[in-house]
Design an enzyme around this catalytic site. Structure first.
Site, PDB file in Angstrom:
ATOM      1  N   ASP A  17     -42.337 -11.573 -31.436  1.00 45.01           N
ATOM      2  CA  ASP A  17     -42.644 -12.031 -30.087  1.00 45.01           C
ATOM      3  C   ASP A  17     -42.210 -10.924 -29.120  1.00 45.01           C
ATOM      4  O   ASP A  17     -41.901  -9.805 -29.541  1.00 45.01           O
ATOM      5  CB  ASP A  17     -41.985 -13.391 -29.795  1.00 45.01           C
ATOM      6  CG  ASP A  17     -40.463 -13.312 -29.671  1.00 45.01           C
ATOM      7  OD1 ASP A  17     -39.894 -12.216 -29.899  1.00 45.01           O
ATOM      8  OD2 ASP A  17     -39.839 -14.337 -29.350  1.00 45.01           O
ATOM      9  N   CYS A  51     -37.866 -11.782 -33.787  1.00 46.17           N
ATOM     10  CA  CYS A  51     -37.796 -12.400 -32.462  1.00 46.17           C
ATOM     11  C   CYS A  51     -36.372 -12.176 -31.959  1.00 46.17           C
ATOM     12  O   CYS A  51     -35.612 -11.421 -32.562  1.00 46.17           O
ATOM     13  CB  CYS A  51     -38.219 -13.872 -32.471  1.00 46.17           C
ATOM     14  SG  CYS A  51     -37.111 -15.022 -33.294  1.00 46.17           S
ATOM     15  N   THR A  77     -33.569 -14.046 -31.772  1.00 48.42           N
ATOM     16  CA  THR A  77     -32.516 -14.451 -32.709  1.00 48.42           C
ATOM     17  C   THR A  77     -32.947 -14.336 -34.164  1.00 48.42           C
ATOM     18  O   THR A  77     -32.112 -14.393 -35.061  1.00 48.42           O
ATOM     19  CB  THR A  77     -32.158 -15.934 -32.483  1.00 48.42           C
ATOM     20  OG1 THR A  77     -33.351 -16.709 -32.688  1.00 48.42           O
ATOM     21  CG2 THR A  77     -31.618 -16.169 -31.074  1.00 48.42           C
ATOM     22  N   HIS A  88     -31.818 -12.198 -55.056  1.00 50.02           N
ATOM     23  CA  HIS A  88     -31.634 -13.600 -55.441  1.00 50.02           C
ATOM     24  C   HIS A  88     -32.795 -14.501 -55.018  1.00 50.02           C
ATOM     25  O   HIS A  88     -33.050 -15.515 -55.659  1.00 50.02           O
ATOM     26  CB  HIS A  88     -30.349 -14.167 -54.814  1.00 50.02           C
ATOM     27  CG  HIS A  88     -29.103 -13.615 -55.443  1.00 50.02           C
ATOM     28  ND1 HIS A  88     -27.850 -14.153 -55.229  1.00 50.02           N
ATOM     29  CD2 HIS A  88     -28.913 -12.553 -56.278  1.00 50.02           C
ATOM     30  CE1 HIS A  88     -26.945 -13.462 -55.906  1.00 50.02           C
ATOM     31  NE2 HIS A  88     -27.558 -12.481 -56.553  1.00 50.02           N
ATOM     32  N   HIS A 148     -32.525 -17.005 -60.934  1.00 46.27           N
ATOM     33  CA  HIS A 148     -33.033 -17.026 -59.556  1.00 46.27           C
ATOM     34  C   HIS A 148     -34.517 -17.394 -59.522  1.00 46.27           C
ATOM     35  O   HIS A 148     -34.975 -18.010 -58.566  1.00 46.27           O
ATOM     36  CB  HIS A 148     -32.790 -15.671 -58.896  1.00 46.27           C
ATOM     37  CG  HIS A 148     -31.345 -15.292 -58.861  1.00 46.27           C
ATOM     38  ND1 HIS A 148     -30.406 -16.026 -58.173  1.00 46.27           N
ATOM     39  CD2 HIS A 148     -30.670 -14.283 -59.471  1.00 46.27           C
ATOM     40  CE1 HIS A 148     -29.210 -15.477 -58.339  1.00 46.27           C
ATOM     41  NE2 HIS A 148     -29.351 -14.424 -59.131  1.00 46.27           N
TER      42      HIS A 148
HETATM   43  C1  RB5 Z   1     -37.362 -15.708 -26.611  1.00 44.28           C
HETATM   44  O1  RB5 Z   1     -36.688 -15.756 -25.411  1.00 44.28           O
HETATM   45  C2  RB5 Z   1     -36.505 -16.269 -27.731  1.00 44.28           C
HETATM   46  O2  RB5 Z   1     -36.329 -17.632 -27.549  1.00 44.28           O
HETATM   47  C3  RB5 Z   1     -37.129 -15.967 -29.068  1.00 44.28           C
HETATM   48  O3  RB5 Z   1     -37.303 -14.592 -29.207  1.00 44.28           O
HETATM   49  C4  RB5 Z   1     -36.336 -16.393 -30.277  1.00 44.28           C
HETATM   50  O4  RB5 Z   1     -35.025 -15.935 -30.202  1.00 44.28           O
HETATM   51  C5  RB5 Z   1     -36.413 -17.826 -30.614  1.00 44.28           C
HETATM   52  O5  RB5 Z   1     -35.956 -18.272 -31.675  1.00 44.28           O
END
Ligand code: RB5
Length: 153
Positions: free
Chosen positions: A15, A72, A74, A105, A140
């Site tokens: 993203d 993304c 996180t 694994h 595994h």
């Molecule tokens: C975007 O702001 C953020 O929410 C997205 O990149 C991600 O971390 C969501 O899980």
């Protein structure tokens, strides 16, 4: 880079939060002569990660790309989207040993990176670890065979 398959490009998706790191990784792959297919996003403009995760996941499942890297902020949202696909084993990794274990694994076929929580230089080390680690098989294999929901009794 040993898990790469001749003639099969690596898949990439992100993203907006992962766009910059995706670009850095693409430069790294280019410098190593590794071909890739980029499923977007193609700018830092705000967008929704499932829109890029799902096309990338379908391509991995179809064998058109292997492996894939998804990013993304996180790593959680894009990883959750990817793992809705029965043929996807997407692993969130922020240091190389996690990537080695996800391959050894779990036979992870998508590496998920948390762009807002990883230094780009470390991310490249994680990519190297993921690409250079083979699946251990054995016990595994039995475990990953039980992951798809459609296989549950
Ligand atoms: C975007 O702001 C953020 O929410 C997205 O990149 C991600 O971390 C969501 O899980």
């Amino acid at each position: 880079m040993s898990i790469l398959k001749e003639g099969v490009p690596v898949g990439l998706c992100s993203d907006h939060a992962g766009f910059e790191l995706k670009s850095i990784i693409e430069g790294y792959l280019e410098s190593h002569g590794v071909s890739f297919e980029d499923f977007g996003t193609y700018s830092a403009e705000s967008c929704d990660y499932p829109d890029y995760a799902h096309p990338c996941a379908f391509a991995v499942e179809a064998g058109r790309v292997y492996p894939a890297i998804a990013i993304c902020g996180t790593g959680n949202g894009i990883g959750m989207s990817l793992n809705k696909h029965q043929g996807i084993r997407a692993a969130l990794c922020w240091e190389p040993e996690l990537a080695r274990l996800a391959r050894g694994h779990n036979d992870a076929n998508v590496l998920v990176l948390p762009a807002r929580f990883i230094d780009p230089a470390v991310a490249l080390e994680v990519v190297d670890a993921f690409f250079s680690t083979s699946f251990d098989g054995g016990r595994h294999q039995r475990r990953i065979d039980k992951i798809p929901v459609s296989d549950c009794d």
